[in-house]
Design an enzyme around this catalytic site. Structure first.
Site, mmCIF file in Angstrom:
data_model
loop_
_atom_site.group_PDB
_atom_site.id
_atom_site.type_symbol
_atom_site.label_atom_id
_atom_site.label_comp_id
_atom_site.label_asym_id
_atom_site.label_seq_id
_atom_site.Cartn_x
_atom_site.Cartn_y
_atom_site.Cartn_z
ATOM 1 N N ARG A 197 -6.909 8.121 -3.442
ATOM 2 C CA ARG A 197 -6.207 9.365 -3.769
ATOM 3 C C ARG A 197 -6.767 10.032 -5.032
ATOM 4 N NH1 ARG A 197 -1.550 6.506 -1.261
ATOM 5 N NH2 ARG A 197 -0.897 7.837 0.474
ATOM 6 N N HIS A 249 -11.920 -1.587 -3.054
ATOM 7 C CA HIS A 249 -11.929 -2.212 -1.719
ATOM 8 C C HIS A 249 -13.096 -3.197 -1.595
ATOM 9 C CE1 HIS A 249 -10.085 1.820 -0.586
ATOM 10 N NE2 HIS A 249 -9.201 0.971 -0.072
ATOM 11 N N MET A 289 -7.279 1.624 4.535
ATOM 12 C CA MET A 289 -7.109 2.932 5.176
ATOM 13 C C MET A 289 -8.395 3.752 5.014
ATOM 14 S SD MET A 289 -3.152 3.963 4.947
ATOM 15 C CE MET A 289 -3.096 4.646 3.309
ATOM 16 N N GLN A 325 3.495 -3.819 -2.433
ATOM 17 C CA GLN A 325 2.977 -4.101 -1.094
ATOM 18 C C GLN A 325 2.476 -5.541 -1.006
ATOM 19 O OE1 GLN A 325 0.300 -1.367 1.207
ATOM 20 N NE2 GLN A 325 -1.308 -2.686 0.459
ATOM 21 N N GLY A 368 -5.043 -5.792 -2.654
ATOM 22 C CA GLY A 368 -5.249 -5.475 -4.068
ATOM 23 C C GLY A 368 -3.952 -5.516 -4.862
HETATM 24 O O1 PAF Z 1 -3.111 -0.645 1.114
HETATM 25 C C1 PAF Z 1 -3.434 0.024 2.129
HETATM 26 O O2 PAF Z 1 -4.511 0.627 2.188
HETATM 27 C C2 PAF Z 1 -2.490 0.091 3.312
HETATM 28 O O3 PAF Z 1 -1.168 0.159 2.903
HETATM 29 C C3 PAF Z 1 -2.704 -1.039 4.336
HETATM 30 C C4 PAF Z 1 -2.389 -2.394 3.739
HETATM 31 C C5 PAF Z 1 -4.130 -1.023 4.824
HETATM 32 C C6 PAF Z 1 -1.767 -0.846 5.528
HETATM 33 O O4 PAF Z 1 -1.995 0.371 6.156
#
Ligand code: PAF
Length: 292
Positions: free
Chosen positions: A187, A37, A30, A153, A147
């Site tokens: 964040r 990242h 995002m 997730q 990650g």
């Molecule tokens: O982890 C994130 O940044 C988001 O949830 C993702 C996987 C890019 C989906 O919008």
């Protein structure tokens, strides 16, 4: 490195790479990138010859009153970092490109989302799976990297790939931490210097939990209570949840044995922060291990 904004442009570039026999890797983000990242991107480049990164703040994964509007964005800075890191293609669509009309189809998740962040952020994981499934169809990668900080997730996406037969491999990247232990997160930008110091309590409480387990504590309740006491004594920190779950279905456990995740979400000032630790416990042997 190329930066594109539309689906046909991505498809053309990826098809050309594939025609040259390249293995395609993908890191969805995002944006507002940090070292966490960038390490995922390193991992992607180790496993693929052509690395695609998406930068898209996905509205369908934010609930009412959450931080969609104020989520930090800086595409120019992201573009610079991605170029330095050797990314081949950046896909930065706008909302109309990804959602030209209100989507009618949503994911209903049967397991894996009924604890941890799931009940606290209704609709969140359904929105994550929706956008990730769309991105997988657009990019059609051979491998995608996520990650471990977003453990729930990660496991949900891995399961979606299995359940829906996406022809790709999911790879996890470890949580990257600041020198004082705070997990890197976009964040963290919401925190004042004082809140930034308070936020280290997430990591410190996880370390305390690990110590307790290494000393022989096996009661999930006792471990959670020790973490709770530590966080509650930190001014400015408000617990959303502390849970200890198994790694297969993310269901709460009473005793710590086998592979378990200790996970928490804590509000610090305007930010809701998450973190976790995965342990493998065999008799007296306690090790921190990667989630997948
Ligand atoms: O982890 C994130 O940044 C988001 O949830 C993702 C996987 C890019 C989906 O919008």
């Amino acid at each position: 490195m190329e930066l594109v904004h539309t689906i046909p442009e991505v498809r053309r570039r990826v098809a050309a790479a594939r025609q040259k026999g390249k293995r395609v890797g993908f890191v969805p983000t995002m944006g507002y990138l940090h070292e966490g990242h960038l390490r995922l991107i390193d991992r992607c480049r180790e496993r693929a010859d052509y690395c695609v990164v998406s930068v898209f703040v996905n509205p369908t994964q934010f609930g009412p009153g959450e931080d969609y509007e104020r989520y930090p964005r800086d595409l120019e800075r992201d573009r610079r970092l991605l170029k330095e890191r050797g990314v081949d293609l950046v896909f930065a669509p706008d909302v109309a490109e990804m959602y030209p009309e209100e989507p009618f189809i949503r994911f209903q998740i049967e397991k894996l989302a009924d604890h941890l962040c799931g009940p606290r952020r209704p609709g969140h994981f359904s929105g994550v799976l929706l956008v990730v499934a769309k991105l997988f169809h657009i990019v059609q990668p051979d491998v995608a990297v996520f990650g471990q900080k977003d453990l729930q997730q990660l496991l949900l996406i891995r399961r979606m790939v299995r359940d829906l037969n996406f022809p790709l491999e999911i790879v996890a990247g470890p949580t990257v931490r600041e020198p004082d232990g705070l997990a890197m997160s976009s964040r963290n930008a919401y925190l004042s210097p004082e809140e930034r110091r308070q936020a280290t309590v997430l990591y410190r409480s996880l370390q305390r939990a690990k110590e307790l387990v290494q000393e022989g504590e096996r009661s999930a309740r006792n471990v959670r209570e020790a973490m709770r006491a530590m966080i509650e004594s930190t001014p400015g920190a408000r617990i959303d949840y502390i849970e200890i779950v198994d790694l297969e279905e993310l269901q709460p456990v009473e005793r710590l044995e086998g592979r378990v995740a200790i996970a928490l979400a804590v509000h610090v000032g305007p930010a809701r922060l998450i973190d976790n630790l995965v342990l493998e416990i065999r008799g007296d042997d306690v090790r921190e291990i990667p989630a997948i």
